[in-house]
Write a protein that holds these residues in place. Structure first.
Motif, PDB file in Angstrom:
ATOM      1  N   ILE A   1       0.838  -1.208   0.000  1.00 27.45           N
ATOM      2  CA  ILE A   1       0.000   0.000   0.000  1.00 27.45           C
ATOM      3  C   ILE A   1       0.870   1.253   0.000  1.00 27.45           C
ATOM      4  O   ILE A   1       0.623   2.206  -0.745  1.00 27.45           O
ATOM      5  N   VAL A   2       1.911   1.241   0.841  1.00 27.75           N
ATOM      6  CA  VAL A   2       2.813   2.396   0.934  1.00 27.75           C
ATOM      7  C   VAL A   2       3.518   2.646  -0.398  1.00 27.75           C
ATOM      8  O   VAL A   2       3.687   3.795  -0.819  1.00 27.75           O
ATOM      9  N   SER A   3       3.925   1.565  -1.073  1.00 31.70           N
ATOM     10  CA  SER A   3       4.723   1.694  -2.300  1.00 31.70           C
ATOM     11  C   SER A   3       3.894   1.872  -3.570  1.00 31.70           C
ATOM     12  O   SER A   3       4.466   2.142  -4.636  1.00 31.70           O
ATOM     13  N   MET A   4       2.588   1.739  -3.484  1.00 29.66           N
ATOM     14  CA  MET A   4       1.749   1.838  -4.686  1.00 29.66           C
ATOM     15  C   MET A   4       1.919   3.131  -5.479  1.00 29.66           C
ATOM     16  O   MET A   4       1.937   3.112  -6.710  1.00 29.66           O
ATOM     17  N   PRO A   5       2.068   4.291  -4.810  1.00 27.89           N
ATOM     18  CA  PRO A   5       2.262   5.527  -5.592  1.00 27.89           C
ATOM     19  C   PRO A   5       3.508   5.524  -6.470  1.00 27.89           C
ATOM     20  O   PRO A   5       3.610   6.334  -7.392  1.00 27.89           O
ATOM     21  N   LEU A   6       4.455   4.607  -6.200  1.00 30.38           N
ATOM     22  CA  LEU A   6       5.660   4.529  -7.030  1.00 30.38           C
ATOM     23  C   LEU A   6       5.356   3.984  -8.420  1.00 30.38           C
ATOM     24  O   LEU A   6       6.057   4.303  -9.386  1.00 30.38           O
ATOM     25  N   VAL A   7       4.347   3.130  -8.527  1.00 32.51           N
ATOM     26  CA  VAL A   7       4.043   2.480  -9.804  1.00 32.51           C
ATOM     27  C   VAL A   7       2.668   2.867 -10.355  1.00 32.51           C
ATOM     28  O   VAL A   7       2.400   2.690 -11.545  1.00 32.51           O
ATOM     29  N   LEU A   8       1.810   3.384  -9.501  1.00 30.49           N
ATOM     30  CA  LEU A   8       0.464   3.760  -9.939  1.00 30.49           C
ATOM     31  C   LEU A   8       0.508   5.108 -10.654  1.00 30.49           C
ATOM     32  O   LEU A   8       1.103   6.063 -10.146  1.00 30.49           O
ATOM     33  N   PRO A   9      -0.085   5.221 -11.844  1.00 29.22           N
ATOM     34  CA  PRO A   9      -0.118   6.516 -12.525  1.00 29.22           C
ATOM     35  C   PRO A   9      -0.761   7.593 -11.642  1.00 29.22           C
ATOM     36  O   PRO A   9      -1.805   7.334 -11.021  1.00 29.22           O
TER      37      PRO A   9
ATOM     38  N   GLY B   1      -3.657  14.966  -0.685  1.00 30.68           N
ATOM     39  CA  GLY B   1      -3.229  14.250  -1.886  1.00 30.68           C
ATOM     40  C   GLY B   1      -1.711  14.131  -1.973  1.00 30.68           C
ATOM     41  O   GLY B   1      -1.186  13.075  -2.339  1.00 30.68           O
ATOM     42  N   SER B   2      -1.006  15.187  -1.620  1.00 32.29           N
ATOM     43  CA  SER B   2       0.462  15.171  -1.664  1.00 32.29           C
ATOM     44  C   SER B   2       1.037  14.220  -0.624  1.00 32.29           C
ATOM     45  O   SER B   2       2.036  13.531  -0.880  1.00 32.29           O
ATOM     46  N   VAL B   3       0.428  14.176   0.553  1.00 30.79           N
ATOM     47  CA  VAL B   3       0.884  13.261   1.605  1.00 30.79           C
ATOM     48  C   VAL B   3       0.745  11.812   1.143  1.00 30.79           C
ATOM     49  O   VAL B   3       1.666  10.998   1.309  1.00 30.79           O
ATOM     50  N   ILE B   4      -0.391  11.481   0.553  1.00 29.33           N
ATOM     51  CA  ILE B   4      -0.622  10.110   0.088  1.00 29.33           C
ATOM     52  C   ILE B   4       0.332   9.748  -1.046  1.00 29.33           C
ATOM     53  O   ILE B   4       0.949   8.680  -1.047  1.00 29.33           O
ATOM     54  N   PHE B   5       0.499  10.660  -2.002  1.00 32.50           N
ATOM     55  CA  PHE B   5       1.304  10.348  -3.181  1.00 32.50           C
ATOM     56  C   PHE B   5       2.804  10.329  -2.877  1.00 32.50           C
ATOM     57  O   PHE B   5       3.565   9.597  -3.511  1.00 32.50           O
ATOM     58  N   SER B   6       3.264  11.122  -1.906  1.00 36.48           N
ATOM     59  CA  SER B   6       4.694  11.180  -1.590  1.00 36.48           C
ATOM     60  C   SER B   6       5.089  10.250  -0.447  1.00 36.48           C
ATOM     61  O   SER B   6       6.255  10.233  -0.045  1.00 36.48           O
ATOM     62  N   LEU B   7       4.144   9.490   0.083  1.00 35.33           N
ATOM     63  CA  LEU B   7       4.400   8.623   1.230  1.00 35.33           C
ATOM     64  C   LEU B   7       5.611   7.700   1.056  1.00 35.33           C
ATOM     65  O   LEU B   7       6.477   7.643   1.936  1.00 35.33           O
ATOM     66  N   PRO B   8       5.733   6.964  -0.055  1.00 35.73           N
ATOM     67  CA  PRO B   8       6.874   6.041  -0.173  1.00 35.73           C
ATOM     68  C   PRO B   8       8.225   6.740  -0.231  1.00 35.73           C
ATOM     69  O   PRO B   8       9.244   6.157   0.142  1.00 35.73           O
ATOM     70  N   PHE B   9       8.242   7.978  -0.703  1.00 35.57           N
ATOM     71  CA  PHE B   9       9.514   8.696  -0.822  1.00 35.57           C
ATOM     72  C   PHE B   9      10.092   9.081   0.539  1.00 35.57           C
ATOM     73  O   PHE B   9      11.289   9.349   0.642  1.00 35.57           O
ATOM     74  N   MET B  10       9.250   9.088   1.558  1.00 35.69           N
ATOM     75  CA  MET B  10       9.726   9.340   2.917  1.00 35.69           C
ATOM     76  C   MET B  10       9.889   8.032   3.684  1.00 35.69           C
ATOM     77  O   MET B  10      10.875   7.835   4.393  1.00 35.69           O
ATOM     78  N   VAL B  11       8.936   7.126   3.546  1.00 33.29           N
ATOM     79  CA  VAL B  11       8.955   5.890   4.329  1.00 33.29           C
ATOM     80  C   VAL B  11      10.093   4.966   3.900  1.00 33.29           C
ATOM     81  O   VAL B  11      10.819   4.417   4.754  1.00 33.29           O
ATOM     82  N   ASN B  12      10.284   4.775   2.604  1.00 36.10           N
ATOM     83  CA  ASN B  12      11.263   3.793   2.132  1.00 36.10           C
ATOM     84  C   ASN B  12      12.702   4.069   2.579  1.00 36.10           C
ATOM     85  O   ASN B  12      13.390   3.151   3.031  1.00 36.10           O
ATOM     86  N   PRO B  13      13.215   5.311   2.463  1.00 40.78           N
ATOM     87  CA  PRO B  13      14.584   5.557   2.959  1.00 40.78           C
ATOM     88  C   PRO B  13      14.717   5.354   4.459  1.00 40.78           C
ATOM     89  O   PRO B  13      15.736   4.835   4.929  1.00 40.78           O
ATOM     90  N   ILE B  14      13.698   5.770   5.224  1.00 42.17           N
ATOM     91  CA  ILE B  14      13.755   5.609   6.679  1.00 42.17           C
ATOM     92  C   ILE B  14      13.689   4.134   7.058  1.00 42.17           C
ATOM     93  O   ILE B  14      14.438   3.659   7.920  1.00 42.17           O
ATOM     94  N   GLN B  15      12.807   3.376   6.399  1.00 42.93           N
ATOM     95  CA  GLN B  15      12.724   1.934   6.649  1.00 42.93           C
ATOM     96  C   GLN B  15      14.054   1.257   6.316  1.00 42.93           C
ATOM     97  O   GLN B  15      14.546   0.410   7.083  1.00 42.93           O
ATOM     98  N   ALA B  16      14.647   1.628   5.182  1.00 41.81           N
ATOM     99  CA  ALA B  16      15.932   1.048   4.778  1.00 41.81           C
ATOM    100  C   ALA B  16      17.022   1.377   5.791  1.00 41.81           C
ATOM    101  O   ALA B  16      17.893   0.547   6.076  1.00 41.81           O
TER     102      ALA B  16
END
Length: 224
Positions: free
Chosen positions: A50-58, A98-113
């Motif tokens: 769910i978090v990563s969907m904005p990376l591939v979803l148009p 809308g910006s929070v939902i669409f940019s979510l993976p760009f913040m979560v993924n580096p922190i998770q990594a």
């Protein structure tokens, strides 16, 4: 003079939305990234998807469904409007959501990594000293992934500045309320006003490049 006033207003709104979005996502991404990095729950893969969907979803797809969900005719949109007097379609608040939902993976993924790369002994040592999990998170783990947090903040900010599809679908093009720089560029090009479009585009290019350059320079310097 009017064009300069509109330009300044549009750029200010763009950076205001990016700053608020980045701040909100930082607050959300730290506990979420921590949970995804250390949990063994069966729901973790679902949550990661769910978090990563904005990376591939148009962006237009996400924007369309947000537009439907937040419309005053929908159950959610009607509830927000009647209960909190909050209209999320074609509004500043809607752009933030809308910006929070669409940019979510760009913040979560580096922190998770960043959390994943930490040795387990660091967490275990802090536990033996009697520290709570919350204090371990904020005073032990986070300082050790500061570079990951910085990357997440910078990439999220830059990504939010350049977002077009979601912003166009849910925000429209209202001067002073939802007209951000990416929308202004499209609008000026459509009107064949290439001079003003170039002004917006060049400003975004210089600012985002400068921010990224400074961030990567500081990261390289800290590694020495």
């Amino acid at each position: 003079m009017e064009n300069f006033s509109n330009f300044f207003e549009t750029m200010f709104l763009t950076f205001e939305i990016a700053s608020i979005t980045t701040f909100i996502l930082l607050l959300l991404a730290i506990p979420l990234g921590y949970f995804l990095a250390f949990t063994h729950s069966r729901i973790a893969p679902i949550l990661e998807a769910i978090v990563s969907m904005p990376l591939v979803l148009p962006p237009s797809v996400l924007g369309f469904y947000l537009l439907i969900a937040f419309s005053p005719q929908s159950i959610l949109g009607k509830f927000l409007l009647e209960t909190f007097n909050l209209k999320l379609v074609f509004s500043f608040e809607g752009l933030i959501v809308g910006s929070v939902i669409f940019s979510l993976p760009f913040m979560v993924n580096p922190i998770q990594a960043g959390f994943v790369t930490l040795p387990k002994s660091l967490f275990e040592a802090a536990l033996t000293l009697g520290k709570s999990r919350l204090s371990i998170l904020y005073f032990v783990l986070l300082p050790n992934i500061s570079r990951s947090v910085l990357v997440g903040v910078v990439v999220t900010f830059a990504h939010t500045i350049g977002e077009f599809g979601v912003v166009m679908m849910i925000g429209g093009n209202i001067q002073g309320q939802t007209r951000v720089a990416s929308i202004a560029i499209y609008d000026e090009v459509e009107s064949l006003n290439y001079v003003l479009a170039h002004q917006y585009a060049l400003t975004l290019f210089i600012l985002t490049f400068s921010i990224l350059l400074l961030t990567f320079y500081l990261n390289k310097k800290n590694l020495k």
